[in-house]
Design an enzyme around this catalytic site. Structure first.
Site, mmCIF file in Angstrom:
data_model
loop_
_atom_site.group_PDB
_atom_site.id
_atom_site.type_symbol
_atom_site.label_atom_id
_atom_site.label_comp_id
_atom_site.label_asym_id
_atom_site.label_seq_id
_atom_site.Cartn_x
_atom_site.Cartn_y
_atom_site.Cartn_z
ATOM 1 N N LYS A 1 0.882 -1.164 0.000
ATOM 2 C CA LYS A 1 0.000 0.000 0.000
ATOM 3 C C LYS A 1 0.925 1.220 0.000
ATOM 4 C CE LYS A 1 -3.426 2.341 2.858
ATOM 5 N NZ LYS A 1 -3.957 2.432 4.225
ATOM 6 N N ILE A 2 0.919 1.949 -1.103
ATOM 7 C CA ILE A 2 1.830 3.086 -1.261
ATOM 8 C C ILE A 2 1.068 4.378 -0.978
ATOM 9 C CG2 ILE A 2 3.361 4.330 -2.834
ATOM 10 C CD1 ILE A 2 4.332 1.481 -2.121
#
Length: 183
Positions: free
Chosen positions: A138-139
């Protein structure tokens, strides 16, 4: 419980409980366990369930991961180890994720620079390609699309789910970069 039913009724594909920038740091371990049990029981496999287990100390993360797995969570999510000004270096970050991978549940690494740790593409690539259960990311960083594009290119055969974590602020660019979804 009504909120969980409402979320499932909205046809989401998954629910993350104990998110890092909401309730997770405010709860005792007993409260965390009660909430995790309640949520997983209520969700009852209707959608994927992600449980956040982040903590600076690996000895605290491991029982949290064990609990999530034993209750039927599909994925756990972790920030790199940090506590205020205390931040893990690259070796410590790798070591914590590698150790937690031994629990045997898929891990989503949360790249959230607001924690004070900026995870480089090279470190993320190394971790995703080498740590068995680290299969999702999850960026949440600025210019996430370029980072996502590089990670997908470098780790595509290993990734189950690349996600953007910017609450859809960068959704179009991140979709073009190849994300599976947005959180």
């Amino acid at each position: 419980e009504r909120v969980l039913d409402c979320i499932v009724d909205q046809q989401v594909q998954g629910i993350c409980i104990l998110a890092n920038y909401s309730e997770q740091f405010l709860l005792s371990d007993d409260e965390r366990e009660k909430l995790t049990k309640l949520c997983i029981k209520k969700i009852d496999g209707r959608v994927k369930t992600i449980v956040t287990v982040s903590h600076f100390a690996t000895d605290i993360v491991k029982p949290r991961a064990d609990l999530a797995k034993s209750l039927g969570a599909d994925i756990i999510m972790m920030l790199p180890p940090y506590h205020g000004q205390l931040k893990g270096n690259e070796a410590q970050i790798y070591e914590q994720f590698d150790e937690i991978s031994k629990v045997g549940i898929p891990i989503m690494i949360q790249d959230a620079p607001l924690s004070g740790i900026e995870l480089s593409v090279s470190l993320l690539t190394k971790m995703i390609n080498e740590i068995e259960y680290l299969t999702c990311f999850k960026i949440e960083s600025a210019q996430a699309a370029s980072k996502i594009r590089a990670l997908i290119k470098n780790c595509e055969s290993k990734l189950d789910a690349p996600f953007d974590g910017e609450e859809s602020i960068t959704l179009y660019a991140d979709l073009e970069a190849g994300i599976s979804g947005s959180m």
